[in-house]
Design a protein around this motif. Structure first.
Motif, PDB file in Angstrom:
ATOM      1  N   LYS A 177       2.830   2.135   0.276  1.00  0.00           N
ATOM      2  CA  LYS A 177       3.084   1.373  -0.648  1.00  0.00           C
ATOM      3  C   LYS A 177       4.467   0.670  -0.582  1.00  0.00           C
ATOM      4  CE  LYS A 177       3.514   1.186  -5.819  1.00  0.00           C
ATOM      5  NZ  LYS A 177       3.931   2.047  -6.770  1.00  0.00           N
ATOM      6  N   LYS A 178       5.389   1.691  -0.103  1.00  0.00           N
ATOM      7  CA  LYS A 178       6.757   1.284   0.183  1.00  0.00           C
ATOM      8  C   LYS A 178       6.812   0.312   1.370  1.00  0.00           C
ATOM      9  CE  LYS A 178       9.132   5.358  -1.535  1.00  0.00           C
ATOM     10  NZ  LYS A 178       9.869   6.538  -1.016  1.00  0.00           N
ATOM     11  N   ASP A 180       4.524  -1.443   2.671  1.00  0.00           N
ATOM     12  CA  ASP A 180       3.925  -3.009   2.325  1.00  0.00           C
ATOM     13  C   ASP A 180       4.792  -3.770   1.672  1.00  0.00           C
ATOM     14  OD1 ASP A 180       1.575  -2.163   3.616  1.00  0.00           O
ATOM     15  OD2 ASP A 180       0.465  -2.093   1.847  1.00  0.00           O
ATOM     16  N   TRP A 181       5.700  -3.178   0.805  1.00  0.00           N
ATOM     17  CA  TRP A 181       6.601  -3.998  -0.179  1.00  0.00           C
ATOM     18  C   TRP A 181       7.673  -4.381   0.992  1.00  0.00           C
ATOM     19  CZ3 TRP A 181      12.008  -4.414  -1.028  1.00  0.00           C
ATOM     20  CH2 TRP A 181      12.191  -5.086  -2.281  1.00  0.00           C
TER      21      TRP A 181
END
Ligand code: MG
Length: 427
Positions: A177-178, A180-181
């Motif tokens: 998630k991180k 991808d951000w």
């Protein structure tokens, strides 16, 4: 996990180490011969001073604005870099020195398995802060820390740590998630290993961000580009393909070239300069335990001259050698042959080529090769110069006054490598 530690505005920060009065102030460092700006402190960047701006164009403006200017002082930068690296060894035995101001570390698990993902993430962040703080305590060098499961992601984490103020110099990309951000907000040309030429070609395939590259088909990308870009995709998706290069590979060629303070039409100063460059190159040659079998000499006129030309020559040495005296004598004769009367030269250089491992030399049936006495003499010369400071002993062919030496009008003292330039403390 991989951890990338990168010194912030390295050359400018080195100048601030022994000048605490200049911390948080605009500082710039110039290239060889004081021509271009090659490093800027954060405050100098904020004032709009650009990378590689010509000193001549903005010198008086910088002086009006109280920007402190330094000539480059590589003796200081090399020494401070070694200190940062030694401090990093406290955190991991597995280290790759990637460049003078960047190091990768391999961090073993820093949390126990029973910790929750949030706890692990927090402890990694704390560990990154601990590394940053310790380096500053030991060396006064500000650094950014990026931690992630692959080297390419660690580079992205480090970039995020630098540009997102909330990170406070430490970026941890431990979950998809991180990362991808961050990938969504990173243009492809900012990814490690993707050149501007590749980014232009990726744009033709409608790939503009790191996320778009990570989501593309690796096999298709390999066909269009190469296996390295395919590996980058794997790395961006958290699969480590690149390992630490803990043992530096010896250089295959060693070059030393520099501009003169001003143009010269005379042979002797060029020969003296060449002798100095040979000495510097031979020091590096001996440090990596190699011998050189051939030598290249380069001479340049200024690129803006209408009759600009450069000339070069490769000379075979009589036997593989690391002897400054032998190589210097051969280089001086070669310069004599290359030199054209009436031509104004601005730069010269030497290259040591065909390097081989000193311990595994092919013997010559007709020549005994370099003598043991020469080996001993070179070892003693290197020891003296390491112990008492560079140029404590040198080949007389370099000349004593060195009027041709490049301009370094704003050089700081070599605080850590010359006895007579030690910092003074007045109490
Ligand atoms: Mg840096």
């Amino acid at each position: 996990m991989f951890c990338l530690v990168d010194c912030n505005s390295f050359y400018a920060s080195c100048e601030q180490v022994f000048r605490p009065d200049l911390r948080n102030k605009p500082v710039v460092v110039l290239s060889n011969n004081d021509c271009f700006i090659v490093a800027r402190s954060a405050q100098a960047k904020a004032m709009g001073i650009g990378d590689l701006q010509t000193m001549f164009d903005i010198k008086s403006w910088m002086q009006q604005q109280n920007v402190t200017i330094f000539s480059s002082n590589y003796a200081l930068y090399g020494d401070l870099s070694a200190r940062v690296m030694n401090t990093l060894r406290l955190f991991s035995s597995r280290i790759e020195i990637y460049s003078i101001d960047e190091m990768f570390l391999y961090l073993e698990e820093i949390s126990s398995p029973q910790n929750s993902p949030t706890q692990i993430s927090e402890s990694m962040n704390d560990y990154g802060k601990h590394i940053k703080k310790t380096i500053f305590q030991h060396t006064a060098m500000p650094v950014s820390v990026g931690i992630a499961p692959t080297k390419t992601l660690a580079k992205l984490a480090n970039r995020a740590a630098k540009i997102i103020p909330k990170c406070q110099g430490v970026g941890v990309l431990d979950t998809s998630k991180k990362w991808d951000w961050v990938k969504k907000r990173t243009p492809v040309n900012k990814i490690w290993g993707i050149s501007s030429r590749f980014s232009a070609r990726l744009a033709e395939l409608n790939i503009y961000t790191a996320l778009e590259l990570a989501n593309s088909d690796p096999k298709m990308i390999r066909r269009y580009f190469n296996v390295c870009v395919e590996r980058t995709i794997e790395e961006l998706n958290g699969h480590a393909c690149l390992s630490l290069e803990e043992i530096p590979t010896p250089k295959k060629q060693i070059y030393c070239s520099r501009s003169f303070a001003q143009k010269t039409k005379q042979l002797p100063p060029i020969q003296d300069a060449i002798s100095l460059y040979v000495a510097r190159a031979c020091e590096k040659l001996r440090a990596q335990q190699s011998m050189s079998a051939s030598l290249q000499i380069l001479l340049y006129t200024a690129s803006y001259e209408s009759n600009y030309y450069n000339s070069h020559q490769v000379i075979q040495l009589p036997y593989p050698s690391d002897d400054t005296r032998l190589i210097s004598a051969i280089a001086r004769t070669a310069v004599q042959h290359l030199f054209k009367p009436g031509v104004a030269y601005i730069k010269a250089g030497v290259g040591l080529l065909e390097l081989s491992d000193k311990k595994h030399q092919q013997l010559d049936m007709f020549h005994p090769g370099q003598s043991t006495k020469t080996d001993q003499l070179m070892t003693v010369i290197d020891k003296i110069n390491t112990h008492y400071g560079r140029n404590s002993i040198y080949v007389a062919a370099e000349g004593v006054h060195k009027k041709w030496a490049m301009r370094q009008a704003y050089r700081s003292p070599s605080y850590t490598s010359q006895w007579n330039e030690l910092p003074e403390i007045k109490c």
